[in-house]
Design a protein around this motif. Structure first.
Motif, PDB file in Angstrom:
ATOM      1  N   ARG A 196       0.827  -1.203   0.000  1.00 39.59           N
ATOM      2  CA  ARG A 196       0.000   0.000   0.000  1.00 39.59           C
ATOM      3  C   ARG A 196       0.867   1.260   0.000  1.00 39.59           C
ATOM      4  O   ARG A 196       0.583   2.218  -0.721  1.00 39.59           O
ATOM      5  CB  ARG A 196      -0.914  -0.015   1.225  1.00 39.59           C
ATOM      6  CG  ARG A 196      -1.811   1.209   1.361  1.00 39.59           C
ATOM      7  CD  ARG A 196      -2.798   1.025   2.507  1.00 39.59           C
ATOM      8  NE  ARG A 196      -2.107   0.749   3.746  1.00 39.59           N
ATOM      9  CZ  ARG A 196      -1.576   1.682   4.526  1.00 39.59           C
ATOM     10  NH1 ARG A 196      -1.620   2.945   4.161  1.00 39.59           N
ATOM     11  NH2 ARG A 196      -0.981   1.365   5.659  1.00 39.59           N
ATOM     12  N   LEU A 197       1.948   1.244   0.803  1.00 37.33           N
ATOM     13  CA  LEU A 197       2.830   2.414   0.839  1.00 37.33           C
ATOM     14  C   LEU A 197       3.504   2.641  -0.519  1.00 37.33           C
ATOM     15  O   LEU A 197       3.643   3.783  -0.968  1.00 37.33           O
ATOM     16  CB  LEU A 197       3.879   2.226   1.929  1.00 37.33           C
ATOM     17  CG  LEU A 197       3.381   2.264   3.377  1.00 37.33           C
ATOM     18  CD1 LEU A 197       4.521   1.969   4.337  1.00 37.33           C
ATOM     19  CD2 LEU A 197       2.753   3.603   3.706  1.00 37.33           C
TER      20      LEU A 197
ATOM     21  N   ASP B  40       2.350   1.724  -3.443  1.00 43.43           N
ATOM     22  CA  ASP B  40       1.340   2.214  -4.389  1.00 43.43           C
ATOM     23  C   ASP B  40       1.052   3.695  -4.158  1.00 43.43           C
ATOM     24  O   ASP B  40       0.910   4.472  -5.124  1.00 43.43           O
ATOM     25  CB  ASP B  40       0.049   1.401  -4.238  1.00 43.43           C
ATOM     26  CG  ASP B  40       0.219  -0.040  -4.713  1.00 43.43           C
ATOM     27  OD1 ASP B  40       1.160  -0.293  -5.502  1.00 43.43           O
ATOM     28  OD2 ASP B  40      -0.581  -0.902  -4.296  1.00 43.43           O
ATOM     29  N   GLU B  41       0.968   4.096  -2.883  1.00 46.48           N
ATOM     30  CA  GLU B  41       0.730   5.511  -2.588  1.00 46.48           C
ATOM     31  C   GLU B  41       1.905   6.373  -3.045  1.00 46.48           C
ATOM     32  O   GLU B  41       1.704   7.470  -3.581  1.00 46.48           O
ATOM     33  CB  GLU B  41       0.488   5.696  -1.089  1.00 46.48           C
ATOM     34  CG  GLU B  41      -0.815   5.083  -0.601  1.00 46.48           C
ATOM     35  CD  GLU B  41      -0.969   5.208   0.905  1.00 46.48           C
ATOM     36  OE1 GLU B  41      -0.028   5.708   1.551  1.00 46.48           O
ATOM     37  OE2 GLU B  41      -2.027   4.814   1.430  1.00 46.48           O
ATOM     38  N   ALA B  42       3.122   5.879  -2.843  1.00 48.82           N
ATOM     39  CA  ALA B  42       4.298   6.634  -3.275  1.00 48.82           C
ATOM     40  C   ALA B  42       4.329   6.771  -4.797  1.00 48.82           C
ATOM     41  O   ALA B  42       4.647   7.842  -5.327  1.00 48.82           O
ATOM     42  CB  ALA B  42       5.567   5.948  -2.771  1.00 48.82           C
ATOM     43  N   ARG B  43       3.982   5.693  -5.488  1.00 51.27           N
ATOM     44  CA  ARG B  43       3.944   5.761  -6.953  1.00 51.27           C
ATOM     45  C   ARG B  43       2.865   6.727  -7.435  1.00 51.27           C
ATOM     46  O   ARG B  43       3.079   7.482  -8.395  1.00 51.27           O
ATOM     47  CB  ARG B  43       3.693   4.368  -7.526  1.00 51.27           C
ATOM     48  CG  ARG B  43       4.891   3.422  -7.385  1.00 51.27           C
ATOM     49  CD  ARG B  43       4.538   2.023  -7.836  1.00 51.27           C
ATOM     50  NE  ARG B  43       5.698   1.138  -7.752  1.00 51.27           N
ATOM     51  CZ  ARG B  43       5.643  -0.180  -7.936  1.00 51.27           C
ATOM     52  NH1 ARG B  43       4.464  -0.771  -8.194  1.00 51.27           N
ATOM     53  NH2 ARG B  43       6.748  -0.907  -7.840  1.00 51.27           N
ATOM     54  N   ALA B  44       1.714   6.721  -6.734  1.00 53.79           N
ATOM     55  CA  ALA B  44       0.644   7.639  -7.122  1.00 53.79           C
ATOM     56  C   ALA B  44       1.066   9.096  -6.903  1.00 53.79           C
ATOM     57  O   ALA B  44       0.818   9.959  -7.757  1.00 53.79           O
ATOM     58  CB  ALA B  44      -0.627   7.328  -6.331  1.00 53.79           C
ATOM     59  N   ARG B  45       1.710   9.373  -5.765  1.00 49.94           N
ATOM     60  CA  ARG B  45       2.184  10.737  -5.513  1.00 49.94           C
ATOM     61  C   ARG B  45       3.257  11.139  -6.518  1.00 49.94           C
ATOM     62  O   ARG B  45       3.287  12.287  -6.970  1.00 49.94           O
ATOM     63  CB  ARG B  45       2.727  10.836  -4.087  1.00 49.94           C
ATOM     64  CG  ARG B  45       1.654  10.776  -3.011  1.00 49.94           C
ATOM     65  CD  ARG B  45       2.194  11.251  -1.662  1.00 49.94           C
ATOM     66  NE  ARG B  45       3.288  10.412  -1.209  1.00 49.94           N
ATOM     67  CZ  ARG B  45       3.129   9.346  -0.436  1.00 49.94           C
ATOM     68  NH1 ARG B  45       1.911   8.987  -0.035  1.00 49.94           N
ATOM     69  NH2 ARG B  45       4.161   8.634  -0.031  1.00 49.94           N
TER      70      ARG B  45
END
Length: 220
Positions: free
Chosen positions: A101-102, A104-109
């Motif tokens: 999850r972290l 994926d969130e980093a990639r999204a940001r």
């Protein structure tokens, strides 16, 4: 009579729960371990197993083969069971899912930053290419800044307290100087008055003082 209900601030958005089902990394870990077990069991071939029991393998080859098959099955089951217990005790699935999850969130940001033009993808340096000194400094920088601010605040408080103490000391010195100056004036006035008296008046003053002193002693 109806009253308006008190308005409440909206509750904070809860953190999404970590999925219990294995995610990409947990699945890859299981697959990697299963492949490793398969490789180990293949390495333990029947020929190696039979070499450990040369006489029975010649006399009762069928029984030894059955024993070998049971041994391989039990060993595989035991290895997988131990791995499952370790994964459960360490809560590895939830941890790996949280890592997914972290990431994926980093990639999204990162993707949003690139789309907004905030991040220059071409000039971005990968963290693993940076020297160790730069990496540990970047990790220590927040705590160092926090401690530096705390030390500066404590230093400012101590300095303010010292300035207050120094102001009180200087005021006390002024008060002492004023008191000494007043005493000097009083002594000078007494000396002047004593000098103005003639010897006869001085003797009368001494006698009156002596009489007053004796009277006070008799009363005591």
């Amino acid at each position: 009579m109806a009253t308006d209900a008190p308005q409440r601030s909206p509750s904070p958005t809860p953190i999404p729960p970590t999925a219990a089902a294995p995610g990409p990394r947990a699945t890859a870990l299981h697959q990697l371990y299963n492949d490793a077990i398969t490789h180990i069991l293949k390495t333990c071939s029947y020929s190696h197993f039979a070499a450990c029991f040369p006489t029975p393998s010649r006399a009762v080859a069928g029984s030894i083969k059955n024993l070998y098959g049971q041994f391989i099955d039990k060993l595989g089951e035991q290895l997988r069971r131990n791995f499952d217990v370790l994964i459960r005790d360490r809560d590895a699935v939830a941890s790996l899912n949280g890592l997914d999850r972290l990431v994926d969130e980093a990639r999204a940001r990162r993707r949003k930053a690139e789309e907004a033009g905030i991040l220059d993808k071409e000039n971005t340096v990968a963290p693993h290419t940076l020297p160790p000194q730069t990496l540990y400094r970047s990790h220590l920088a927040p705590s160092l800044v926090r401690h530096s601010q705390q030390i500066k605040a404590e230093h400012a408080a101590v300095q303010a307290e010292n300035e207050e103490i120094m102001a009180r000391v200087q005021q006390q010195r002024k008060d002492i100087a004023a008191l000494l100056s007043g005493l000097e004036k009083v002594v000078a006035e007494v000396d002047a008055k004593a000098a103005a008296l003639n010897p006869g008046e001085l003797d009368e003053l001494r006698q009156e003082t002596r009489a007053v002193d004796e009277g006070m002693r008799m009363e005591m």
